[in-house]
Scaffold this motif. Structure first.
Motif, PDB file in Angstrom:
ATOM      1  N   TYR A  75     -23.907 -79.893  19.478  1.00 45.78           N
ATOM      2  CA  TYR A  75     -23.611 -81.247  19.937  1.00 45.78           C
ATOM      3  C   TYR A  75     -22.535 -81.212  21.022  1.00 45.78           C
ATOM      4  N   PRO A  76     -22.548 -82.223  21.912  1.00 43.63           N
ATOM      5  CA  PRO A  76     -21.496 -82.294  22.931  1.00 43.63           C
ATOM      6  C   PRO A  76     -20.150 -82.548  22.263  1.00 43.63           C
ATOM      7  N   ASP A  77     -19.137 -81.824  22.703  1.00 44.35           N
ATOM      8  CA  ASP A  77     -17.802 -81.947  22.122  1.00 44.35           C
ATOM      9  C   ASP A  77     -16.785 -82.070  23.256  1.00 44.35           C
ATOM     10  N   ALA A 110     -30.813 -86.142  23.500  1.00 45.95           N
ATOM     11  CA  ALA A 110     -30.416 -87.558  23.498  1.00 45.95           C
ATOM     12  C   ALA A 110     -28.895 -87.682  23.508  1.00 45.95           C
ATOM     13  N   ASP A 111     -28.222 -86.816  22.741  1.00 49.23           N
ATOM     14  CA  ASP A 111     -26.752 -86.832  22.716  1.00 49.23           C
ATOM     15  C   ASP A 111     -26.175 -86.457  24.078  1.00 49.23           C
ATOM     16  N   LEU A 112     -26.802 -85.492  24.759  1.00 47.53           N
ATOM     17  CA  LEU A 112     -26.334 -85.097  26.090  1.00 47.53           C
ATOM     18  C   LEU A 112     -26.461 -86.267  27.072  1.00 47.53           C
ATOM     19  N   ALA A 113     -27.611 -86.940  27.051  1.00 47.04           N
ATOM     20  CA  ALA A 113     -27.817 -88.079  27.950  1.00 47.04           C
ATOM     21  C   ALA A 113     -26.829 -89.202  27.628  1.00 47.04           C
ATOM     22  N   THR A 114     -26.609 -89.461  26.338  1.00 48.13           N
ATOM     23  CA  THR A 114     -25.650 -90.493  25.931  1.00 48.13           C
ATOM     24  C   THR A 114     -24.247 -90.133  26.390  1.00 48.13           C
ATOM     25  N   ALA A 115     -23.884 -88.865  26.241  1.00 44.71           N
ATOM     26  CA  ALA A 115     -22.558 -88.412  26.673  1.00 44.71           C
ATOM     27  C   ALA A 115     -22.414 -88.561  28.191  1.00 44.71           C
ATOM     28  N   ARG A 116     -23.458 -88.199  28.927  1.00 43.02           N
ATOM     29  CA  ARG A 116     -23.409 -88.350  30.390  1.00 43.02           C
ATOM     30  C   ARG A 116     -23.195 -89.809  30.762  1.00 43.02           C
ATOM     31  N   GLU A 117     -23.959 -90.691  30.130  1.00 40.17           N
ATOM     32  CA  GLU A 117     -23.839 -92.117  30.425  1.00 40.17           C
ATOM     33  C   GLU A 117     -22.450 -92.638  30.066  1.00 40.17           C
ATOM     34  N   ALA A 118     -21.877 -92.144  28.966  1.00 43.08           N
ATOM     35  CA  ALA A 118     -20.548 -92.592  28.543  1.00 43.08           C
ATOM     36  C   ALA A 118     -19.464 -92.172  29.535  1.00 43.08           C
ATOM     37  N   THR A 119     -19.689 -91.058  30.226  1.00 39.02           N
ATOM     38  CA  THR A 119     -18.716 -90.615  31.225  1.00 39.02           C
ATOM     39  C   THR A 119     -18.843 -91.389  32.527  1.00 39.02           C
ATOM     40  N   GLY A 120     -19.942 -92.153  32.656  1.00 42.96           N
ATOM     41  CA  GLY A 120     -20.170 -92.908  33.875  1.00 42.96           C
ATOM     42  C   GLY A 120     -20.799 -92.080  34.985  1.00 42.96           C
ATOM     43  N   LEU A 121     -21.223 -90.865  34.648  1.00 38.09           N
ATOM     44  CA  LEU A 121     -21.850 -90.005  35.653  1.00 38.09           C
ATOM     45  C   LEU A 121     -23.335 -90.308  35.768  1.00 38.09           C
ATOM     46  N   THR A 122     -23.837 -90.261  36.986  1.00 40.25           N
ATOM     47  CA  THR A 122     -25.267 -90.414  37.202  1.00 40.25           C
ATOM     48  C   THR A 122     -25.934 -89.042  37.076  1.00 40.25           C
ATOM     49  N   ARG A 123     -27.236 -89.050  36.963  1.00 39.69           N
ATOM     50  CA  ARG A 123     -27.969 -87.784  36.934  1.00 39.69           C
ATOM     51  C   ARG A 123     -27.738 -87.014  38.229  1.00 39.69           C
ATOM     52  N   ARG A 124     -27.683 -87.723  39.334  1.00 35.01           N
ATOM     53  CA  ARG A 124     -27.453 -87.075  40.619  1.00 35.01           C
ATOM     54  C   ARG A 124     -26.097 -86.384  40.649  1.00 35.01           C
ATOM     55  N   GLN A 125     -25.050 -87.043  40.124  1.00 31.53           N
ATOM     56  CA  GLN A 125     -23.724 -86.438  40.100  1.00 31.53           C
ATOM     57  C   GLN A 125     -23.693 -85.193  39.222  1.00 31.53           C
ATOM     58  N   VAL A 126     -24.348 -85.259  38.075  1.00 31.44           N
ATOM     59  CA  VAL A 126     -24.415 -84.080  37.201  1.00 31.44           C
ATOM     60  C   VAL A 126     -25.198 -82.979  37.901  1.00 31.44           C
ATOM     61  N   GLY A 127     -26.286 -83.358  38.570  1.00 29.93           N
ATOM     62  CA  GLY A 127     -27.072 -82.389  39.319  1.00 29.93           C
ATOM     63  C   GLY A 127     -26.249 -81.680  40.382  1.00 29.93           C
ATOM     64  N   GLU A 128     -25.415 -82.420  41.088  1.00 33.85           N
ATOM     65  CA  GLU A 128     -24.554 -81.813  42.107  1.00 33.85           C
ATOM     66  C   GLU A 128     -23.622 -80.775  41.484  1.00 33.85           C
ATOM     67  N   ALA A 136     -34.058 -83.327  38.551  1.00 32.98           N
ATOM     68  CA  ALA A 136     -34.106 -82.157  37.669  1.00 32.98           C
ATOM     69  C   ALA A 136     -33.300 -82.411  36.396  1.00 32.98           C
ATOM     70  N   VAL A 137     -32.176 -83.097  36.536  1.00 27.16           N
ATOM     71  CA  VAL A 137     -31.369 -83.453  35.359  1.00 27.16           C
ATOM     72  C   VAL A 137     -32.169 -84.405  34.477  1.00 27.16           C
ATOM     73  N   GLY A 138     -32.831 -85.385  35.077  1.00 22.28           N
ATOM     74  CA  GLY A 138     -33.663 -86.315  34.313  1.00 22.28           C
ATOM     75  C   GLY A 138     -34.791 -85.598  33.588  1.00 22.28           C
ATOM     76  N   ASN A 139     -35.420 -84.668  34.274  1.00 22.79           N
ATOM     77  CA  ASN A 139     -36.485 -83.873  33.636  1.00 22.79           C
ATOM     78  C   ASN A 139     -35.930 -83.080  32.465  1.00 22.79           C
ATOM     79  N   TYR A 140     -34.748 -82.518  32.636  1.00 31.93           N
ATOM     80  CA  TYR A 140     -34.131 -81.752  31.560  1.00 31.93           C
ATOM     81  C   TYR A 140     -33.851 -82.658  30.351  1.00 31.93           C
ATOM     82  N   GLU A 141     -33.345 -83.851  30.599  1.00 30.29           N
ATOM     83  CA  GLU A 141     -33.040 -84.776  29.503  1.00 30.29           C
ATOM     84  C   GLU A 141     -34.291 -85.173  28.729  1.00 30.29           C
ATOM     85  N   ARG A 142     -35.457 -85.014  29.347  1.00 29.46           N
ATOM     86  CA  ARG A 142     -36.720 -85.354  28.694  1.00 29.46           C
ATOM     87  C   ARG A 142     -37.483 -84.112  28.235  1.00 29.46           C
ATOM     88  N   THR A 143     -36.867 -82.940  28.302  1.00 28.20           N
ATOM     89  CA  THR A 143     -37.521 -81.693  27.903  1.00 28.20           C
ATOM     90  C   THR A 143     -37.981 -81.796  26.456  1.00 28.20           C
TER      91      THR A 143
END
Length: 178
Positions: A75-77, A110-128, A136-143
């Motif tokens: 889990y994300p910590d 799902a926890d990773l995507a929720t954590a990303r959203e809670a940080t206010g980061l977009t998929r594009r920012q995480v991708g960078e 690619a980040v979106g595809n990963y979140e749906r793996t």
């Protein structure tokens, strides 16, 4: 399969610690690699490869853990807005071991995507931060299959935390042939 460098040296250490916990659990239970392999329907070489750390696929690690009556908990910590290890989610975990492993992987994503959203980061920012595109980040979140332990570790680092990697010992005893 492309493997990327860790974003933090602790991530490699966490994988090695998981491997060591799996080996220690097998040894503590008094099982040889051959006996464990027979129990889970694999070859001794397959078990040896996992125990030497050459296979980091989460499904493979989960299968080995099931054979020693354990569960890998990921889990994300340390990500802002956490914690993301919802104990109540376990109430809905399937009883079939293979389904439960898939369920655990999907909850991790799902926890990773929720954590990303809670940080206010977009998929594009995480991708960078990861050196890939936002899609690619979106595809990963749906793996749905084939997660490799390194990927969620890198994802957690990119959003400002780390991936907690734990081995939960289950209650029932395991009968493994000698």
């Amino acid at each position: 399969m492309i493997l990327f460098d860790d974003l933090h040296p602790d991530d490699h250490t966490a994988r090695i610690n998981l491997r060591n916990m799996l080996v220690e659990r097998r040894v503590d239970l008094g099982y040889s690699q051959a006996a464990l392999a027979q129990h889970i329907g694999a070859s001794q070489g397959w078990v040896a490869n996992i125990e030497t750390g050459t296979n980091w696929h989460i499904a493979v690690l989960q299968r080995l853990a099931r054979g020693i009556n354990a569960r890998i908990v990921l889990y994300p910590d340390g990500v802002p807005g956490g914690p993301y290890d919802n104990p109540a989610a376990g109430l809905f975990r399937p009883t079939d071991p293979t389904d439960a492993d898939r369920w655990d992987q999907q909850n991790l994503l799902a926890d990773l995507a929720t954590a990303r959203e809670a940080t206010g980061l977009t998929r594009r920012q995480v991708g960078e931060r990861l050196g890939c595109s936002g899609s690619a980040v979106g595809n990963y979140e749906r793996t749905r299959t084939g997660l490799v332990l390194i990927s969620p570790q890198r994802y957690c680092r990119a959003i400002g935390g780390r991936l907690a990697v734990e081995l939960e010992h289950l209650d029932a005893a395991v009968a493994v042939p000698a």
